[in-house]
Design a protein around this motif. Sequence first.
Motif, short mmCIF file in Angstrom:
data_model
loop_
_atom_site.label_atom_id
_atom_site.label_comp_id
_atom_site.label_asym_id
_atom_site.label_seq_id
_atom_site.Cartn_x
_atom_site.Cartn_y
_atom_site.Cartn_z
N MET A 129 0.83 -1.17 -0.23
CA MET A 129 0.13 -0.03 -0.06
C MET A 129 0.93 1.04 -0.09
O MET A 129 1.81 1.29 0.85
N ARG A 130 0.53 2.08 -1.00
CA ARG A 130 1.66 3.54 -0.93
C ARG A 130 1.02 4.38 -0.03
O ARG A 130 0.00 4.15 0.64
N THR A 131 1.46 5.41 0.12
CA THR A 131 1.33 6.69 0.85
C THR A 131 -0.10 7.05 0.69
O THR A 131 -0.65 7.11 -0.34
N ARG A 132 -0.80 6.90 1.91
CA ARG A 132 -2.14 7.55 1.83
C ARG A 132 -2.19 9.06 1.73
O ARG A 132 -1.24 9.54 2.35
N TYR A 133 -2.80 9.54 1.02
CA TYR A 133 -3.11 11.04 1.13
C TYR A 133 -4.01 11.53 2.27
O TYR A 133 -4.95 11.12 2.34
N ASN A 134 -3.23 12.31 3.17
CA ASN A 134 -4.10 12.92 4.12
C ASN A 134 -3.30 13.96 4.86
O ASN A 134 -2.34 14.11 4.21
N VAL A 135 -3.78 14.68 5.78
CA VAL A 135 -3.13 15.81 6.21
C VAL A 135 -1.87 15.64 6.77
O VAL A 135 -0.99 16.59 6.60
N PHE A 136 -1.55 14.48 7.34
CA PHE A 136 -0.19 14.10 7.89
C PHE A 136 0.91 13.98 6.90
O PHE A 136 1.96 14.70 6.80
N SER A 137 0.47 13.28 5.93
CA SER A 137 1.38 12.83 4.88
C SER A 137 1.56 14.23 3.86
O SER A 137 2.51 14.49 3.40
N LEU A 138 0.57 14.87 3.83
CA LEU A 138 0.78 16.25 3.44
C LEU A 138 1.80 17.41 3.83
O LEU A 138 2.56 17.85 3.48
N ARG A 153 3.99 16.04 6.20
CA ARG A 153 5.48 15.48 6.30
C ARG A 153 6.20 15.98 4.77
O ARG A 153 7.21 16.34 4.76
N ASN A 154 5.34 15.81 3.58
CA ASN A 154 5.95 15.94 2.25
C ASN A 154 5.98 17.48 2.10
O ASN A 154 7.26 17.64 1.53
N ALA A 155 5.26 18.29 2.66
CA ALA A 155 5.50 19.70 2.63
C ALA A 155 6.94 20.07 3.27
O ALA A 155 7.75 21.14 2.60
N MET A 156 7.23 19.34 4.50
CA MET A 156 8.52 19.99 4.95
C MET A 156 9.82 19.39 4.29
O MET A 156 10.84 19.69 4.42
N ARG A 157 9.46 18.34 3.22
CA ARG A 157 10.50 17.88 2.47
C ARG A 157 10.44 18.69 1.18
O ARG A 157 10.89 17.98 0.00
N HIS A 158 9.84 19.62 0.98
CA HIS A 158 9.57 20.47 -0.30
C HIS A 158 8.94 19.68 -1.30
O HIS A 158 9.32 19.83 -2.43
N HIS A 159 8.25 18.72 -1.14
CA HIS A 159 7.38 18.04 -1.87
C HIS A 159 8.21 17.10 -2.99
O HIS A 159 7.96 16.90 -4.14
N ALA A 160 9.53 16.92 -2.28
CA ALA A 160 10.27 16.05 -3.28
C ALA A 160 10.14 14.59 -3.45
O ALA A 160 10.85 13.77 -4.30
N ASP A 161 9.63 13.96 -2.40
CA ASP A 161 9.71 12.77 -2.08
C ASP A 161 8.46 11.97 -2.39
O ASP A 161 8.17 10.82 -1.87
N TRP A 162 7.32 12.53 -2.87
CA TRP A 162 5.67 12.00 -2.90
C TRP A 162 6.42 10.91 -3.96
O TRP A 162 7.02 10.66 -5.07
#
Lengths: 97, 417
Positions: free
Chosen positions: B1-10, B12-21
């Motif tokens: 199962m891949r990353t679920r889209y939710n407020v936490f994954s958003l 987390r990825n925002a802090m990594r500048h959306h480079a790791d989606w």
Amino acid sequence: MLLIDCPHCGPRAEVEFSYGNEAHIARPLEPEALSDEAWADYLFMKTNRKGIMLERWVHSHGCRRWFNVARDTLTYEILAVYPMGAAPPALPERNYL
Amino acid sequence: MRTRYNVFSLARNAMRHHADWPKAWRSPEPKPAYDAVIVGGGGHGLATAYYLAKEHRLTDVAVLERGWLGGGNTGRNTTIVRSNYLWDESAALYEHAMKLWEGLSQDLNYNVMFSQRGVLNLAHNQHDLREVSRRVNANRLNGIDSEFLDAKGVKDYCPVIDLRGGGRYPVLGASLQRRGGTARHDAVAWGYARAADALGVDIIQECPVEGFRISNGRIQGVQTGKGYIEAKKVGLVPAGHASVLAERAGFRLPVTSVPLQALVSEPVKPVIDCVVMSGAVHAYVSQSDKGELVIGAGVDKYVGYGQRGSIPVTEETIAAVCELFPIFRRMRMLRNWGGIVDTCPDASPIIGKTPVEGLYINCGWGTGGFKATPGSGHVFAHTIATDRPHAINAPFGLERFRTGYLIDEHGAAAVAH
């Protein structure tokens, strides 16, 4: 927009014409003897070709006469115009996927 | 199962500048054989694959798409969703889809931006008024929300309409389906693709189907641009190219393929917060979230596969929009385009079996397939998995042209065809 070469009036814009879809569909000679499948095929089934379509057009806003057209339905190129009742001209086949 | 889209994954990825989606779906090479192959990677095809995997546990499935996902009619339509169809059969089908739309973003874990902003269908003369009222009553008998608005009601609901319609198209009333609205068309394809992929479906793009291997009247597999693929079952969901594929499989269909046009304007501030459709004058308008007016036009009168419409059709629609909405007269249009729609003689789709065993078809949606995407995929998956139609799509089989049991929805289709 198509420029259709009416055999009677010359080249005119498509808005002057009405479309009669597929040409050369023969009306069943013995309607009573026809099966339901054959009726369905005659009434509803279409060739709808991607490639060269043989179709009927009528110059509604001109001479109001019917004629046949051979047209490429992908490039919209008109390849031949010929009278009703005439056999279709021999054209190299074009088949697109 | 891949990353679920939710407020936490958003976050987390925002802090990594959306480079790791992670990628939303894999792009595997096709396997030599599958239990089921779906031909056509638009919304309907992807939805079919998703429901095959989710509801019928059939995960050895490939979706073959000749271009890119949602690059055909899924990406070309005017995104309108409604279920106010006249006959019981269609009402059941489109309402089934509507109910799935209402939970779709949660189901797919993908925001399809379904916005139930209300759909108006205008009446311009006495005949339209009677037809609209009849349809409203039929809808209500089928448990579908629908109400009749008189001219004043239309003006209150959508103030930018000129009720005089420039004198040519006076507005006398309308039907309103409040649950109707729009959805983000690309997101529907992507959401279904991602969800199907997560369940194990292989999505294969740039893989045109060139032919079929059939022996003893049964499908064996499909010949594709990426080689031969064996398949126990094949579902065709080819939108405008139904006749082309059917011819290669050796049967005929009652469909006519024509380009349907749409256009969008430059983006402006919010001006119209509902969907307005007028079948009589071939114009329908809504505003996208980016602010563009999304305008639907009519179909060409002759067969065409060119994915561009005829100029007189565009002109006619623009003229009608200018009469109905004088406020839009100075808007500039950014783009117009065409998609090939396969229309049936009764303006209803074909969903069911074909003369070839193990080969199923879902086509003929004409000018209104987008709204049915979830329902269409759901019942078609049932048809493929169980080898018999779902109760909802049973009346929509190819055999109706033999029995004469046509479902005439010319009145509910927003575009005459």
